[in-house]
Design a protein around this motif. Structure first.
Motif, short mmCIF file in Angstrom:
data_model
loop_
_atom_site.label_atom_id
_atom_site.label_comp_id
_atom_site.label_asym_id
_atom_site.label_seq_id
_atom_site.Cartn_x
_atom_site.Cartn_y
_atom_site.Cartn_z
N SER A 48 2.70 -10.63 -4.30
CA SER A 48 2.84 -9.17 -4.29
C SER A 48 2.22 -8.58 -3.05
CB SER A 48 2.17 -8.56 -5.52
OG SER A 48 2.79 -9.07 -6.68
N ASP A 167 9.81 -7.22 -6.50
CA ASP A 167 8.64 -7.98 -6.94
C ASP A 167 8.77 -8.28 -8.42
OD1 ASP A 167 6.23 -9.14 -7.34
OD2 ASP A 167 5.01 -7.44 -6.66
N GLU A 168 9.09 -9.50 -8.74
CA GLU A 168 9.33 -9.91 -10.13
C GLU A 168 10.13 -8.87 -10.89
OE1 GLU A 168 6.13 -11.87 -12.19
OE2 GLU A 168 4.91 -11.82 -10.37
MG LIG Z 1 2.42 -10.15 -8.42
#
Ligand SMILES: [Mg+2]
Ligand SMILES: Nc1ncnc2c1ncn2[C@@H]1O[C@H](COP(=O)(O)OP(=O)(O)O)[C@@H](O)[C@H]1O
Lengths: 224, 851
Positions: A48, A167-168
Motif C-alpha cells: 500500500s 489497492d486490494e
Molecule cells: Mg495494504
C-alpha cells in the motif's frame, strides 16, 4: 513502448511513538504504458505504501516518481491534485465513495471538479459494462460492497486516466464478486489502453498480469 | 459556481443535519430579533400610540391671525403646517345656560390639520357639502345624539367674533346632517400642559358652510344692534405645525413668543402659543431598558456558539471523511474551500433570513395580540439591524471556525486507508460530546432559572406601577375658599371608565416625637374608602382612626414599633406658596396639639397608590384634619386651606379602567377639570409607558428564554441521538457478552439521572454566579462597602441567600425538580431504543461507526 511510470530510490519512513517504521527501503521501478501489473507480497510488506507513493497520495521520505516524464512531487498541492485527477485514478479497498452524492454524481465527480462534462456515450458504456446502470440514482449507503466497488471503478475509468491504481480492490468482497469485479477492471483497462497497477493476493489475477512485482519487507524482490 | 451546486446537492442529501442547522440558525436569529426588536418596536409603537392621542404637531397657534400663515411659511425650521378655521361655537338647542358652558368649536379643518392632529373618524367621512357636519363623539352625546352617521341634528350656532362690536354674540338655529363621527381628541389635547385657550374644533364642517353660517347670523345683527358701520363676523384661523427637527428648540420657541408679542394686543388676545408636550417625548424605552438586553445578547451568542460546536461535532467524522475522499479523487484545496464556503452560505443565508422574518412576524403578533390588543394603533416593527449584523458576523465566524477545524482535520489525515479519523481522535470527540451534553444541560437550567427569576422581578414591577393612580387633580390653588364637594366626587365616580376617585388633602406641619426636634413633614388626610392599605387591629380601631384619635407615620424600616406620643404644630403658610416645595412655612405658629402616632410599615408594592409616602410623613383622617383646621383662628392660610371656611377636598386621585379611552373618560374628566379652573396631571401616559416598559421586558424575557430553551433542547436531542447510536453498539456488545436487560436499563437510567443532576447543579451555579455579578454591577459602591465588611465569601453567601429568599424555597424546589425531570425525560426519550435492550443490530457493531 514508452515508460509511463518511473520510480527511483523510493523510501518511506513512518514515525510512530514506538519508533520509526521503514516501510519502503529504496524501490526502483519502470512501468511501460498499457501494461497490467500485479503487486503482491505479505501483509505489512509495504504494498500500500508503494502504491500511495506512486500515485501521489502520500509523499515518500526519499526518492523520485516521474509520470509521463514529469516529476510528480515537484508539483504544488493544487497542481498535483489537478494532475492526479487527469492522469491517475485510484480504487480503494474501502471504496471511499462520497456518501452525500448519488452514484451518478460520484462517478462524474472527478470530471466535474475539472469543469468538464462527462462523455454521455462513454458513461453509458461504462455503467453498462459494470452493470450499475440501474443504480445511478441510489446513494452509496444503499449499495452492496461489490456494487460500491464497481461504482468506484466507474469513477476511476470515466476520466480516462492513463494510470489506474487499485489497492486490494476485492479484499472486502467475496471470492466470486471479487473475481467478477477484477475481470471488469482489467477488461476496462485493456479496452481503453490504460496502465493498471493492482495490489492483490489472488494467484488467478497474478497469472493474468503482464508484470508482477513482489515486495518483501519494503524491498522489491522480483520485478518483471 | 460549480462548487455551489456540488455543495447544494451534498447538503440536500444530509437533510436532517441541514435542517437542524437551519432550524438552530433560524431560532437564533428570531430570538435575537424578538428580544432586541421588541424593545424598539414597542417604543416606536408607543410613540405612534401617543401621537394618535395627542397629535403629531409640535406647536399650535390656536388664536391665530390671517397673517400668521405667511409668517409660519417663512420659518425654515417649521416643517408642516395645518390650518383650521374656527367659525363659531355649537351648542345644544335647548341649552339656554351660559354661553361658555357646553359649547364647542365649530369650523373647517384642512388636510394638513387632520394629519398633524391625527384626527380620525370612527365612522363616516369628512363633510363635503355645506349642510354636512362631522362631530366628536362626546360632543354628540352632550348634544343629545347617538354617535351614528346619517342623522339630521338641529343645533344652536353662535359667534362672538364680530368686527367692531366685541360684546355682541349672535345665535341661530341650524340643521346639519351628521356625515362623520370624530374620535375624541380635543379633551386629550387639553389634558396635558398645553395651553389651549380657544375652543378647539369639535364639530367640523366644509369650508363652504361658512357662507351659510355667516349669512344666517348676520341677519340677526339688525335685530340686536344698532351699529352704524358694516358688521362682519371673523373666522379665527388655528394653526398646527411641526418642527423639522422633530421638536422645537428653546430658541425657536422664543422666536414664536416674540412674534406673538409683536402682533397681539396685550390682555385682549392670546399671547401664548401651545406646545404639544406629548409629541416631542423621547421614547421611554431608552431609559428603562438597561443591561439585561446585554445579558440576552450574551446568552443567545453563547448558545449559538454551543450550537455551532454541536453541529460541528455532529458532522465532524463524516465531513472529515468526505473531504478526504474529495482530496483522494483529486479535488484541489481551493475547490474544497469553495465547497465549504458555499455549504456555509447555503445554510446560513436561509437560516438568517427565515429567522429574521419569523422574529419580525413574532414581534408583530405579540404586540398586536397582547400589548396593543383592542387598539387600532399601527404596529411599528423595528428591526435592530446593527445587532443582527453583529450576530450574523458572530455566527458566520464561528461556523467558519468550525468548518476550518473540520477542514484542517481532513487535510491532516493521510489519503490512505479508510480516510477516517483515527481511534484516538474519535475517542477525543466522544469526550467533547460528553462535555457538550453536560454544557447544554447546564445552559437549559440556567436559562430556565434566569427566566423565572427575571420574570418574577418584572411581574412585581408591573404590579407596582399598575397600582399608581392614572390622574391627579388639584383644586385651583388660587381659590383658597373653594374645594371639591362630595357631589363633585359622585359625578366623577359616575363617569363610565372611571374606576376609582380618591379624595385627599395635604398640609405641611411640623412634628416632634417624644420631645425631640421638630421636623417638617406632610400631613395627608385620606378618605375612608382610601384606607384599605392601613393596618387596623379591628373595626373599633378603624373607627378610632376615622374619628381622629391617632395618626400613622410612614416608616419604611419595616420594624415593629410601639405607638408614640408626638406634638403636631401647624404654622402659617406663605401667601404666595403656590409652589408647594420646601420653605413654605412662616414662623407664625398657629396651633399646637399632642397626638398619638402609630408606625406604618409601607409595603410599596401593595400601596404605592398613596400620597406622601416619604419616610416620616403622616396620614390622618379627614375628621382629624378638619378638627385641626377648626382649632385655628379664621382667615389664616394653611397649605391650600383658608381657616374658617367649610372643609372640602382639594386633591383627587383618579384611576381609570382599561376601557377608559374607548369610553372617552379622559376627555370628560379633562373638560370637567377645565370648567373648574383646576389642574390635572396625567400620569396615565407616563405610567403606561413604564408598565409597557416592564411588559416588553417581560415578553422579551419569556420570548428569548423560550427560544434559547428550544434551541438547547434541539441541540441536546441531536447530540444525544448521536451518542445513542454510538452507545447502541457498545451495549449490544455488552449484551452479547452476557449483560441482562435489567442491568442495562439500570445503567442507562442511572447515567441519565446523574447527568440531569449535575446539569441542574451546574445550571444553578452559573445562575448564582451571574446573579452575584449582576447585583454587584447594579450597585457597585454599596456592594464594595458590604464586601469589605463581610469578606467576599460571606458577601456572596449573603447575596445568594437574598436571591433564594426572593424566589422562595417552594419555587426553587419546583424549578429544580422540573428541570431535572425535563432533562431526564429528554435523555431517556432519545435512549428509548437502547432501553428496549434488543440485540437486533448485532451486525452493525462491526460496521463503520459514525465516530
Ligand atoms: Mg495494504
Ligand atoms: N500510517 C502509518 N503509520 C505507521 N506505520 C505505518 C503506517 N502505514 C503503514 N505502516 C507500516 O508500514 C508497513 C507497510 O505497511 P503497508 O504498506 O500498509 O503494508 P501492506 O499494504 O503491504 O499490507 C507496515 O509495517 C505498517 O505497519
Amino acid at each position: 513502448m514508452s515508460v509511463i511510470l518511473q520510480a527511483r530510490g523510493l523510501c518511506k519512513v513512518y514515525r510512530t511513538s514506538s519508533g520509526d517504521v521503514r516501510a519502503l527501503k529504496g524501490v526502483d521501478l519502470d512501468l511501460e504504458e498499457g501494461v497490467f501489473c500485479a503487486v503482491t507480497g505479505r501483509s505489512g510488506s509495504g504494498k500500500s505504501t508503494l502504491l500511495h507513493a506512486l500515485s501521489g497520495l502520500d509523499r515518500p521520505t526519499e526518492g523520485r516518481v516521474t509520470v509521463d516524464g514529469a516529476d510528480l512531487y515537484s508539483y504544488s498541492d493544487d497542481r498535483m491534485a489537478a494532475f492526479r485527477r487527469r492522469t491517475m485514478g485510484f480504487v480503494f479497498q474501502q471504496y471511499n465513495l462520497l456518501e452525500d452524492y448519488n452514484v451518478k454524481a460520484n462517478i462524474c465527480m472527478p470530471l466535474k471538479l475539472d469543469g468538464k462534462k462527462p462523455d454521455e456515450a462513454f458513461f453509458e458504456e461504462i455503467t453498462q459494462t459494470l452493470g450499475i446502470q440501474g443504480k445511478l440514482r441510489k446513494y452509496p449507503g444503499e449499495l452492496s460492497g461489490g456494487e460500491q466497488q464497481r461504482v468506484a471503478i466507474a469513477r476511476c475509468v470515466l476520466a480516462k486516466p492513463k494510470l489506474i491504481f487499485a489497492d486490494e480492490p476485492t479484499g472486502n468482497l467475496d471470492r466470486r464478486t471479487g473475481e467478477e469485479t477484477m475481470t471488469l477492471l482489467t477488461s476496462c483497462a485493456t479496452k481503453y489502453g490504460q496502465t493498471l497497477i493492482v495490489v492483490t493476493h489472488n494467484p488467478e489475477i497474478v497469472k493474468m498480469a503482464d508484470a508482477v512485482i513482489r515486495i518483501e519487507d519494503g524491498i522489491v524482490v522480483q520485478g518483471e | 459556481m460549480r462548487t455551489a451546486f456540488l455543495a447544494l446537492s451534498g447538503l440536500l442529501h444530509r437533510r436532517r443535519e441541514c435542517l437542524l442547522v437551519v432550524t438552530v440558525l433560524t431560532l437564533s436569529f428570531s430570538s435575537i430579533v424578538l428580544s432586541l426588536s421588541l424593545l424598539g418596536s414597542m417604543s416606536h409603537t408607543n410613540t405612534e400610540y401617543r401621537l394618535n392621542a395627542y397629535g403629531q404637531w409640535n406647536g399650535a397657534l390656536v388664536d391665530g391671525k390671517e397673517e400668521d400663515s405667511e409668517w409660519l411659511s417663512e420659518r425654515e425650521w417649521i416643517g408642516e403646517v395645518g390650518e383650521a378655521r374656527l367659525f363659531g361655537n355649537i351648542m345644544k338647542l335647548s341649552d339656554d345656560s351660559a354661553w361658555a358652558q357646553n359649547s364647542f368649536g365649530l369650523g373647517s379643518v384642512d388636510e394638513g390639520y387632520r394629519r398633524l392632529g391625527r384626527l380620525r373618524l370612527s365612522e363616516g367621512r369628512w363633510p363635503e357639502s355645506s349642510d354636512e357636519i362631522a362631530v366628536e363623539e362626546r360632543v354628540l352625546e352632550v348634544l343629545g345624539c347617538e354617535p351614528v352617521c346619517g342623522q339630521v341634528i338641529e343645533v344652536l350656532v353662535g359667534s362672538n367674533r364680530l368686527s367692531g362690536v366685541p360684546e355682541i354674540q349672535l345665535f341661530d338655529r341650524f340643521t346639519f346632517t351628521v356625515c362623520g363621527v370624530i374620535r375624541d381628541y380635543t379633551g386629550l389635547w387639553e389634558i396635558t400642559n398645553n395651553a389651549m385657550d380657544r375652543s378647539l374644533i369639535s364639530a367640523v364642517v366644509a369650508p363652504s358652510a361658512w357662507d351659510r353660517i355667516q349669512g344666517t347670523l348676520l341677519e340677526q345683527t339688525a335685530l340686536v344692534v344698532d351699529y352704524p358701520g358694516e358688521i362682519r363676523i371673523e373666522q379665527i384661523p388655528q394653526y398646527l405645525f411641526t418642527a423639522k427637527e422633530g421638536s422645537l428648540t428653546p430658541t425657536q420657541k422664543n422666536e414664536i413668543g416674540q412674534y406673538l408679542a409683536s402682533t397681539r394686543l396685550l390682555g385682549v388676545e392670546d399671547l401664548a402659543p401651545s406646545y404639544n408636550t406629548m409629541s416631542g417625548l423621547e421614547p421611554v424605552s431608552d431609559v428603562y431598558v438597561p443591561t439585561e438586553t446585554d445579558s440576552y445578547r450574551v446568552l443567545i451568542l453563547a448558545v449559538t456558539l454551543l450550537a455551532v460546536m454541536c453541529v460541528y461535532i455532529l458532522q465532524l467524522p463524516r465531513q472529515v471523511h468526505n473531504y478526504a475522499v474529495f482530496r483522494g479523487i483529486g479535488a484541489s484545496g481551493r475547490q474544497l474551500v469553495s465547497l465549504i464556503f458555499w455549504e456555509m452560505v447555503l445554510l446560513c443565508v436561509p437560516g438568517a433570513l427565515i429567522g429574521t422574518g419569523a422574529g419580525a412576524l413574532a414581534v408583530w403578533a405579540v404586540l398586536r395580540a397582547w400589548i396593543y390588543s383592542g387598539s387600532d394603533v399601527r404596529i411599528q416593527v423595528y428591526i435592530p439591524w446593527r445587532d443582527l449584523t453583529i450576530a450574523a458576523f458572530f455566527w458566520i465566524s464561528t461556523v467558519l471556525a468550525a468548518r476550518a477545524a473540520v477542514f484542517a482535520a481532513a487535510a491532516r489525515i493521510p489519503l490512505t486507508g479508510r480516510l477516517r479519523l483515527s481511534g484516538a481522535r474519535s475517542r477525543q470527540a466522544g469526550k467533547w460530546r460528553n462535555c457538550l451534553i453536560l454544557g447544554l444541560g447546564c445552559a437549559a437550567v440556567t436559562t430556565a432559572v434566569y427566566t423565572v427569576h427575571k420574570g418574577l422581578n418584572l411581574h412585581y414591577g408591573i404590579e407596582t406601577f399598575s397600582n399608581i393612580e392614572d390622574y391627579q387633580i388639584f383644586y385651583n390653588t388660587n381659590d383658597l375658599d373653594g374645594a371639591f364637594r362630595s357631589d363633585d366626587l359622585e359625578l366623577l365616580r359616575s363617569i363610565p371608565g372611571v374606576e376609582q376617585v380618591d379624595g385627599y388633602n395635604i398640609i405641611p406641619v411640623k412634628v416632634s416625637l417624644d420631645g425631640g426636634e421638630e421636623r417638617s413633614v406632610w400631613l395627608t388626610a385620606v378618605e375612608e374608602e382610601y384606607c384599605t392599605f392601613l393596618p387596623f387591629a379591628d373595626e373599633a380601631d378603624e373607627s378610632a382612626f376615622h374619628s381622629g384619635n391617632f395618626v400613622f407615620m410612614v416608616d419604611s424600616e419595616q420594624e415593629e414599633q410601639e405607638e408614640q406620643e408626638a406634638v403636631l404644630s401647624v404654622y402659617e403658610t406663605y401667601e404666595t406658596a403656590d409652589n408647594m416645595a420646601g420653605g413654605h412655612l412662616t414662623n407664625t405658629l398657629l396651633y399646637c396639639t399632642p397626638c398619638a402616632v402609630r408606625y406604618l410599615t409601607v409595603n410599596m408594592r401593595s400601596s404605592s397608590r398613596g400620597v406622601g409616602i416619604a419616610d416620616g410623613d403622616l396620614i390622618c383622617s379627614h375628621a382629624f384634619l378638619e378638627r385641626l383646621l377648626g382649632s385655628i383662628e379664621p382667615g389664616k392660610r394653611v397649605g391650600d386651606f383658608m381657616t374658617g371656611m367649610a372643609y372640602g377636598i382639594k386633591n383627587l386621585n383618579l384611576e381609570f379602567t382599561d376601557q377608559a379611552e374607548d369610553l372617552s373618560a379622559p376627555d370628560y374628566v379633562a373638560q370637567w377639570v377645565k370648567e373648574r379652573n383646576s389642574f390635572i396631571n396625567d400620569f396615565a401616559m407616563s405610567y403606561h409607558e413604564v408598565v409597557r416598559g416592564y411588559q416588553r421586558r417581560l415578553i422579551m424575557t419569556y420570548a428569548a428564554g423560550g427560544c434559547v430553551l428550544l434551541m438547547v433542547w434541539l441541540l441536546l436531542t441531536s447530540v444525544l441521538s448521536l451518542e445513542t447510536r454510538q452507545e447502541t453498539r457498545r451495549y449490544t456488545l455488552l449484551r452479547i457478552l452476557g449483560m441482562n436487560r435489567r442491568s442495562l436499563q439500570k445503567s442507562v437510567a442511572g447515567a441519565a439521572l446523574t447527568r440531569s443532576f449535575w446539569s441542574a447543579l451546574g445550571g444553578w451555579t452559573v445562575f448564582l454566579i451571574y446573579d452575584v455579578i449582576w447585583t454587584f454591577r447594579t450597585d457597585p459602591e454599596g456592594k464594595f462597602a458590604e464586601l469589605s465588611e463581610y469578606g467576599w465569601l460571606r458577601y456572596v453567601w449573603h447575596d445568594v441567600k437574598l436571591t433564594f429568599a426572593f424566589l422562595g424555597s417552594a419555587r426553587c424546589a419546583v424549578l429544580t425538580a422540573g428541570c431535572i425531570a425535563a432533562l431526564l425525560v429528554t435523555i431517556l426519550l432519545s435512549k428509548q431504543k437502547l432501553l428496549k435492550g434488543g440485540m437486533n443490530n448485532v451486525g452493525d457493531i462491526a460496521g463503520e461507526g459514525i465516530m
